[in-house]
Design an enzyme around this catalytic site. Structure first.
Site, PDB file in Angstrom:
ATOM      1  N   CYS A  25     -41.330  -8.957 -49.231  1.00  0.00           N
ATOM      2  CA  CYS A  25     -41.144  -9.523 -48.416  1.00  0.00           C
ATOM      3  C   CYS A  25     -39.517 -10.032 -48.404  1.00  0.00           C
ATOM      4  O   CYS A  25     -38.902 -10.315 -47.712  1.00  0.00           O
ATOM      5  CB  CYS A  25     -41.657 -10.701 -49.002  1.00  0.00           C
ATOM      6  SG  CYS A  25     -43.521 -10.592 -49.432  1.00  0.00           S
ATOM      7  N   HIS A  61     -46.697 -13.088 -43.105  1.00  0.00           N
ATOM      8  CA  HIS A  61     -46.946 -10.850 -43.897  1.00  0.00           C
ATOM      9  C   HIS A  61     -48.447 -10.703 -43.289  1.00  0.00           C
ATOM     10  O   HIS A  61     -49.897 -11.887 -43.198  1.00  0.00           O
ATOM     11  CB  HIS A  61     -47.893 -11.690 -45.309  1.00  0.00           C
ATOM     12  CG  HIS A  61     -46.182 -12.532 -46.245  1.00  0.00           C
ATOM     13  ND1 HIS A  61     -45.743 -12.292 -46.333  1.00  0.00           N
ATOM     14  CD2 HIS A  61     -45.815 -13.753 -45.616  1.00  0.00           C
ATOM     15  CE1 HIS A  61     -44.403 -13.422 -47.122  1.00  0.00           C
ATOM     16  NE2 HIS A  61     -44.922 -14.433 -46.536  1.00  0.00           N
ATOM     17  N   HIS A  78     -43.936  -7.884 -41.983  1.00  0.00           N
ATOM     18  CA  HIS A  78     -43.311  -9.242 -42.035  1.00  0.00           C
ATOM     19  C   HIS A  78     -43.027  -9.209 -40.178  1.00  0.00           C
ATOM     20  O   HIS A  78     -42.286  -8.732 -39.655  1.00  0.00           O
ATOM     21  CB  HIS A  78     -42.291  -9.821 -42.394  1.00  0.00           C
ATOM     22  CG  HIS A  78     -42.703  -9.544 -44.183  1.00  0.00           C
ATOM     23  ND1 HIS A  78     -42.683  -8.066 -44.499  1.00  0.00           N
ATOM     24  CD2 HIS A  78     -43.331 -10.273 -45.098  1.00  0.00           C
ATOM     25  CE1 HIS A  78     -42.722  -7.973 -45.680  1.00  0.00           C
ATOM     26  NE2 HIS A  78     -44.048  -9.728 -45.792  1.00  0.00           N
ATOM     27  N   LYS A 127     -54.666 -18.087 -44.157  1.00  0.00           N
ATOM     28  CA  LYS A 127     -55.124 -16.924 -44.246  1.00  0.00           C
ATOM     29  C   LYS A 127     -56.125 -16.284 -43.501  1.00  0.00           C
ATOM     30  O   LYS A 127     -56.792 -16.889 -43.603  1.00  0.00           O
ATOM     31  CB  LYS A 127     -54.682 -16.021 -45.047  1.00  0.00           C
ATOM     32  CG  LYS A 127     -55.733 -15.874 -46.595  1.00  0.00           C
ATOM     33  CD  LYS A 127     -54.881 -14.855 -47.635  1.00  0.00           C
ATOM     34  CE  LYS A 127     -56.012 -15.435 -48.570  1.00  0.00           C
ATOM     35  NZ  LYS A 127     -56.568 -15.314 -50.014  1.00  0.00           N
ATOM     36  N   ASP A 163     -46.938  -2.177 -44.730  1.00  0.00           N
ATOM     37  CA  ASP A 163     -46.275  -4.331 -44.588  1.00  0.00           C
ATOM     38  C   ASP A 163     -45.858  -4.343 -43.592  1.00  0.00           C
ATOM     39  O   ASP A 163     -44.991  -3.100 -42.991  1.00  0.00           O
ATOM     40  CB  ASP A 163     -45.010  -4.337 -46.117  1.00  0.00           C
ATOM     41  CG  ASP A 163     -45.298  -5.316 -46.501  1.00  0.00           C
ATOM     42  OD1 ASP A 163     -46.450  -6.418 -45.536  1.00  0.00           O
ATOM     43  OD2 ASP A 163     -44.615  -5.854 -47.732  1.00  0.00           O
ATOM     44  N   ARG A 177     -46.684  -3.350 -59.460  1.00  0.00           N
ATOM     45  CA  ARG A 177     -46.920  -4.655 -60.736  1.00  0.00           C
ATOM     46  C   ARG A 177     -47.276  -4.115 -61.555  1.00  0.00           C
ATOM     47  O   ARG A 177     -48.757  -3.148 -61.972  1.00  0.00           O
ATOM     48  CB  ARG A 177     -48.241  -4.871 -59.819  1.00  0.00           C
ATOM     49  CG  ARG A 177     -47.352  -4.841 -57.900  1.00  0.00           C
ATOM     50  CD  ARG A 177     -48.351  -6.160 -57.324  1.00  0.00           C
ATOM     51  NE  ARG A 177     -47.419  -6.144 -56.036  1.00  0.00           N
ATOM     52  CZ  ARG A 177     -48.407  -6.816 -54.368  1.00  0.00           C
ATOM     53  NH1 ARG A 177     -49.494  -6.836 -54.807  1.00  0.00           N
ATOM     54  NH2 ARG A 177     -47.572  -6.881 -53.852  1.00  0.00           N
TER      55      ARG A 177
END
Ligand SMILES: [Zn+2]
Ligand SMILES: [Zn+2]
Length: 594
Positions: free
Chosen positions: A353, A530, A404, A484, A402, A382
């Site tokens: 992001c 997102h 955005h 979301k 991903d 991660r």
């Protein structure tokens, strides 16, 4: 220089382009197979993945070809609508397990024994792990206890009476639980035959009501899950009202075991995990990588068509970036430790992001520039505890699909609507036609104004309604920065997998002071959305392997055609002429076997 010149130069410079142009007219190539120069196998593999024709394989209007079903979230049904009787039955079976263990191994101390989503477990403090033979004996003893139809009787005791009871039995863990029960709470125990457990209940009225029971496995555990506490032996089992239900469940477990992507991934040569060289890191082997490449190519084509711009971003950046984005404050536990480079701290990216925000800054000035949709198959890292890693489903390095979207507040519903359409285009061709959709609303401790939350939540609802998608509200389950939509898809076994998520964010544009000039000349903050459709490529692939049981449909299969020849003349003939119908999208002959 005209287009024709570019074409000529490109054609002369690029072998791969020739490969594509050969297949551009499928009908012709079907009639007279193109003569391919003899190449070694490796060369062949490099050129071939380009040759599938996705537009003919994947229908452009998926909703016509794939009827969508909206189902209940089958895995979580028990948590959403707790089935007290099944839970009570399984919890009673856990007591029977403890009773059986105490009979066979009197020195074992009991811990806790709750019902779980699919069965029950009980923890014991014992001087060695329970062996499979032990489990067999314990299960036989449990069956005897069930057959004896012992009444299960509830008793209320004073704190002292309960204390005396469990200290006389030497049950230290029960005493510890007893001391933790709030003063005002009633202390109850349940008796069945020679066994008494400290328990709130509820329970069946006698052990005979447990229709069928089966012990499944045992493993180590820590008291209260804390590693510095005493280690315990946990025995897992399940119970059902009837033998038939138990048999069906066990059959399903066996089916799940056979579909395990870790097992199939190894057998079919799709991937390896680094394990001792780096747990949670994935090596994609050529056969798995080929399938991944098809998935990624489809993803890119679909996103191009929906007006996304593809970007690339680095894997590390100064820690300051993660401090500015707020990830360092909110997400530190899942981030790897920073590394020092020339006196500054750098961080491995856990999310894409912030980079996309920096890119959006370059292109957003006026409302006329919006919406901006940035897409990336972005690899992130991660920190996951080694004990939680699981094949491709839980890893430490993975590629998010991903994107955005930066848009005006008034365009949220329209943009979300487009994402919903893209979800269908991406997921329906893989056979994910059953899904459950959840709209998660404002949680405690969230950031942003009431007005923004209201606006965004209404926009999400509007988009779902316009698309005709039934959904459930998940109250308070939104992210701290916005509401979301989560989509869980059901595989062939009816298991649900959280894949797509679409999140509205007011927070990051503020942190990075993102603005655009509106029609009246005022500076306004854009909204950031997102979204990931597959979740991560690794996890999605793992789910696909289990969904298809490794038998990928033709258009995804790593080897579409194998020609078996008899005798050398036939082999040479096949090698020279490659008599296969490329036009239908085949990736070509993968192996010629003599
Ligand atoms: Zn109990
Ligand atoms: Zn994001």
């Amino acid at each position: 220089m005209g287009n024709g010149d570019i074409y000529k130069i490109f054609r002369s410079k690029c072998k791969a382009f020739e490969t594509i142009s050969l297949r551009a007219s499928p009908d012709e190539s079907f009639r007279s197979p193109p003569k391919m120069p003899e190449r070694d196998h490796r060369d062949h593999c490099l050129a071939d993945p380009i040759s599938y024709n996705m537009e003919t394989i994947l229908p452009l209007t998926p909703e016509q070809d794939f009827p969508i079903n909206y189902g209940k979230d089958t895995l979580n049904q028990t948590t959403r609508e707790p089935d007290i009787s099944l839970k009570g039955l399984r919890h009673s079976a856990a007591h029977v397990l403890a009773q059986a263990v105490k009979r066979l191994f009197p020195s074992a101390q009991v811990g806790i024994g709750p019902a779980t989503e699919e069965g029950f477990y009980y923890d014991f403090h014992f001087d060695r792990p329970f062996s499979p033979e032990d489990l067999e004996k314990i299960e036989a003893e449990m069956k005897a206890i069930i057959a004896s139809r012992s009444p299960i009787v509830r008793r209320a005791l004073s704190r002292e009476e309960a204390g005396d009871l469990f200290s006389s039995k030497g049950e230290d863990f029960k005493l510890e639980i007893l001391h933790g029960i709030p003063e005002e709470a009633e202390i109850t125990v349940y008796d069945q035959g020679d066994f008494t457990d400290l328990c709130r209940g509820p329970h069946l009225s006698d052990t005979g009501e447990i229709g069928a029971v089966k012990l499944l496995s045992s493993s180590g555990a820590y008291w209260k899950g804390i590693e510095s506490n005493p280690s315990l032996q946990r025995i897992y089992g399940t119970a059902f009202p009837t033998q038939k239900e138990l048999d069906d469940y066990l059959e399903r477990l066996e089916e799940i075991r056979q579909r395990d992507h870790r097992k199939l991934g190894k057998e079919l040569g799709f991937f390896r995990t680094l394990d001792e060289k780096g747990a949670g890191m994935v090596l994609w082997l050529p056969r798995g990588a080929r399938i991944r490449r098809v998935i990624e190519d489809i993803w890119k084509i679909r996103h191009d068509r929906h007006g996304y711009q593809y970007v690339y971003t680095p894997h590390i950046a100064r820690l300051d970036l993660w401090k500015q984005s707020g990830h360092w404050d909110f997400y530190r536990d899942s981030m790897f430790s920073p590394m020092e480079i020339e006196g500054s701290e750098f961080e491995l990216k856990p999310m894409n992001c912030p980079f996309h925000i920096l890119i959006s800054r370059e292109s957003i000035q006026s409302y006329r520039d919006l919406p901006v949709r940035l897409a990336e198959l972005g690899t992130v890292y991660r920190y996951e505890r080694s004990g939680t890693l699981h094949g491709l489903l839980r890893v430490r390095g993975f590629t998010q699909d991903d994107a955005h979207i930066f848009c005006r507040p008034e365009d949220i519903a329209t943009e979300i609507g487009k994402v919903l359409k893209l979800v269908d285009e991406m997921l329906l061709p893989f056979g994910f036609t059953n899904r459950s959709v959840y709209l998660s609303t404002r949680p405690e401790g969230s950031v942003g104004s009431d007005e923004n939350w209201e606006l965004a939540t209404r926009a999400l609802e509007e988009a779902l309604r316009t698309a005709g998608i039934p959904y459930e509200i998940d109250p308070g389950e939104g992210v701290f920065y916005g509401p979301k939509i989560d989509m869980k898809f059901h595989d062939v076994l009816g298991r649900t997998w959280q894949l797509s998520t679409i999140q509205v964010d007011f927070n990051l544009p503020e942190k990075f002071d993102l603005t655009y000039r509106d029609a009246s000349g005022k500076d306004v903050r854009p909204i950031m959305i997102h979204r990931a459709l597959l979740g991560s490529v690794e996890r999605f692939f793992g789910i696909l392997v289990e969904h298809f049981k490794g038998a990928f449909p033709l258009w995804l299969a790593p080897e579409q055609v194998t020609i078996l020849t008899i005798g050398r003349p036939a082999y040479s003939l096949c090698r020279e002429n490659r008599p296969l119908p490329r036009g239908f999208g085949a990736q070509g002959v993968d192996r010629l076997q003599e």
